[in-house]
Scaffold this active site. Structure first.
Site, PDB file in Angstrom:
ATOM      1  N   ASN A   1       0.888  -1.329  -0.038  1.00  0.00           N
ATOM      2  CA  ASN A   1       0.159  -0.040   0.042  1.00  0.00           C
ATOM      3  C   ASN A   1       0.879   1.243   0.049  1.00  0.00           C
ATOM      4  OD1 ASN A   1      -1.719   2.087   0.597  1.00  0.00           O
ATOM      5  ND2 ASN A   1      -2.265   1.463   2.628  1.00  0.00           N
ATOM      6  N   TRP A   2       0.716   1.684  -1.077  1.00  0.00           N
ATOM      7  CA  TRP A   2       1.912   2.938  -1.159  1.00  0.00           C
ATOM      8  C   TRP A   2       1.273   4.274  -0.507  1.00  0.00           C
ATOM      9  CZ3 TRP A   2       3.772   2.238  -6.994  1.00  0.00           C
ATOM     10  CH2 TRP A   2       4.569   1.105  -7.137  1.00  0.00           C
ATOM     11  N   LYS A   3       0.012   4.236  -0.290  1.00  0.00           N
ATOM     12  CA  LYS A   3      -0.584   5.385   0.327  1.00  0.00           C
ATOM     13  C   LYS A   3      -0.563   6.682  -0.459  1.00  0.00           C
ATOM     14  CE  LYS A   3       0.259   3.273   4.690  1.00  0.00           C
ATOM     15  NZ  LYS A   3      -0.008   3.281   6.346  1.00  0.00           N
TER      16      LYS A   3
ATOM     17  N   HIS B   1      -9.368   0.680   5.155  1.00  0.00           N
ATOM     18  CA  HIS B   1      -8.358   0.877   5.681  1.00  0.00           C
ATOM     19  C   HIS B   1      -8.486   1.677   7.008  1.00  0.00           C
ATOM     20  CE1 HIS B   1      -4.314   2.336   6.379  1.00  0.00           C
ATOM     21  NE2 HIS B   1      -3.775   1.248   5.832  1.00  0.00           N
TER      22      HIS B   1
ATOM     23  N   GLU C   1      -7.030   4.050   7.825  1.00  0.00           N
ATOM     24  CA  GLU C   1      -7.103   5.744   7.590  1.00  0.00           C
ATOM     25  C   GLU C   1      -7.884   6.275   7.050  1.00  0.00           C
ATOM     26  OE1 GLU C   1      -2.991   5.440   5.571  1.00  0.00           O
ATOM     27  OE2 GLU C   1      -2.009   4.810   7.451  1.00  0.00           O
TER      28      GLU C   1
ATOM     29  N   GLU D   1      -5.405  -5.822  10.437  1.00  0.00           N
ATOM     30  CA  GLU D   1      -4.461  -4.463  10.965  1.00  0.00           C
ATOM     31  C   GLU D   1      -4.696  -3.952  12.074  1.00  0.00           C
ATOM     32  OE1 GLU D   1      -2.518  -3.237   6.740  1.00  0.00           O
ATOM     33  OE2 GLU D   1      -4.187  -2.052   7.069  1.00  0.00           O
TER      34      GLU D   1
ATOM     35  N   GLY E   1       2.212   2.010  11.005  1.00  0.00           N
ATOM     36  CA  GLY E   1       3.345   3.103  11.026  1.00  0.00           C
ATOM     37  C   GLY E   1       3.836   3.482  12.227  1.00  0.00           C
TER      38      GLY E   1
ATOM     39  N   SER F   1       3.371  -2.390  10.437  1.00  0.00           N
ATOM     40  CA  SER F   1       4.633  -2.381  10.770  1.00  0.00           C
ATOM     41  C   SER F   1       5.392  -3.641  10.329  1.00  0.00           C
ATOM     42  CB  SER F   1       4.973  -1.869  12.100  1.00  0.00           C
ATOM     43  OG  SER F   1       4.414  -0.746  12.559  1.00  0.00           O
TER      44      SER F   1
ATOM     45  N   GLY G   1       2.414  -1.235   4.380  1.00  0.00           N
ATOM     46  CA  GLY G   1       2.708   0.325   4.059  1.00  0.00           C
ATOM     47  C   GLY G   1       3.911   0.796   3.759  1.00  0.00           C
ATOM     48  N   GLY G   2       4.543   1.220   4.693  1.00  0.00           N
ATOM     49  CA  GLY G   2       5.973   1.998   4.628  1.00  0.00           C
ATOM     50  C   GLY G   2       7.043   1.332   3.940  1.00  0.00           C
TER      51      GLY G   2
HETATM   52  C1  PEP Z   1      -0.842   0.026   6.046  1.00  0.00           C
HETATM   53  O1  PEP Z   1      -0.899   0.987   5.743  1.00  0.00           O
HETATM   54  O2  PEP Z   1      -1.620  -1.017   5.672  1.00  0.00           O
HETATM   55  C2  PEP Z   1       0.265  -0.469   6.883  1.00  0.00           C
HETATM   56  C3  PEP Z   1       0.209  -1.776   7.484  1.00  0.00           C
HETATM   57  O3  PEP Z   1       1.135   0.408   6.975  1.00  0.00           O
HETATM   58  P1  PEP Z   1       2.837   0.235   7.596  1.00  0.00           P
HETATM   59  O4  PEP Z   1       3.287  -1.297   7.073  1.00  0.00           O
HETATM   60  O5  PEP Z   1       3.546   1.290   7.308  1.00  0.00           O
HETATM   61  O6  PEP Z   1       2.556  -0.109   9.375  1.00  0.00           O
END
Ligand code: PEP
Length: 262
Positions: free
Chosen positions: A20-22, A105, A107, A177, A183, A222, A243-244
């Site tokens: 997920n590049w957000k 998600h 967010e 999640e 994050g 994470s 994500g990141g």
């Molecule tokens: C996400 O946004 O779905 C996520 C899991 O982010 P991160 O890996 O950065 O915690």
């Protein structure tokens, strides 16, 4: 018969990793990252999808054409068209070659008011228009502290699947999640992940019956190249939503290799 054996053994979900590049990257940078991933991911052994921002979809789809790397949208509207300024419709995405859409998600839920009822409408719309929903669920830290994780994720799954959708109903992916792990660099211990995935799996069994066993349940929060192997080894985990760490080709490839080994 060979077919019969195949039907039984194919019920186990194949490992699936989603990036997920957000709200990151320019169109050119997104295309470059997609090209690097086509070269580096173990796409013969696992399924992988990447979710760029909307304006980068065309360039990323072009970059992955001819490879098994799939493309996901990060969001969509539930109506197929109309006066919804700034929104993006499912038929538009599927016509471009988008295969998956992330729905619910945290967010979206926490920053943009996406409720369980909206998640349900989006899941139904995704299925009706040929997109596979990646349904995200997860508890807040206070809910975890009060021991409510299993109850929260089960209720979110029930709500997300409340809209009776046309076939193929099994084209669904779930991501567990924990909100407090996204994050933050913090992750649940393996037994917590397995317990949450078990609660989700029980809901899928109720809704889909035995056939639901082929639905992958991903862990997200994470996941990095350093933590992936341990997180993916937790019983009940069928892959990861990243994500990141999905913004770096080397890190994301290392996570994919860890998934392929599990
Ligand atoms: C996400 O946004 O779905 C996520 C899991 O982010 P991160 O890996 O950065 O915690």
């Amino acid at each position: 018969s060979r077919l019969g054996r195949c039907a039984v053994t194919s019920n186990e979900p194949r490992p699936f990793v989603v990036g997920n590049w957000k709200m990151n990257l320019t169109e050119a940078a997104a295309a470059a990252l997609a090209r690097a991933l086509v070269d580096r991911l173990p796409l013969d052994r696992i399924d992988v999808a990447i979710a760029p921002p909307f304006p980068c979809l065309r360039a990323v789809i072009d970059a992955v054409t001819g490879s098994p790397l799939a493309v996901a949208a990060q969001n969509m509207h539930w109506e197929p068209q109309g006066a919804f300024t700034g929104e993006v419709a499912a038929p538009l995405l599927s016509a471009m070659g988008v295969r998956y859409v992330i729905v619910g998600h945290s967010e979206r839920r926490n920053l943009f008011g996406e409720t369980d009822a909206i998640v349900c409408k989006k899941v139904g719309a995704a299925r009706r228009h040929g997109l596979i929903p990646i349904i995200c669920v997860g508890e807040h830290e206070g809910e975890r502290d009060r021991g409510r994780t299993r109850e929260i994720v089960a209720a979110q799954i029930r709500a997300a699947l409340a809209d009776p959708a046309p076939d193929p109903v099994l084209e669904t992916v779930i991501a567990y999640e924990p909100v407090w792990a996204i994050g933050t660099g913090r992750t649940p211990v393996a037994t917590e992940i397995t317990a949450a995935h078990g609660a989700i799996r029980a809901e899928l069994d109720l809704y889909f019956g035995a056939a639901g066993a082929s639905i992958p349940i991903l862990y997200g929060g994470s996941v990095t190249a350093a933590t992936a192997a341990a997180l993916l080894r937790a019983p009940g985990v069928n892959g990861a939503l990243v994500g990141g760490a999905s913004l770096d080709a080397g890190s994301f490839a290392a996570i994919a290799v860890a998934a392929a080994a599990c």
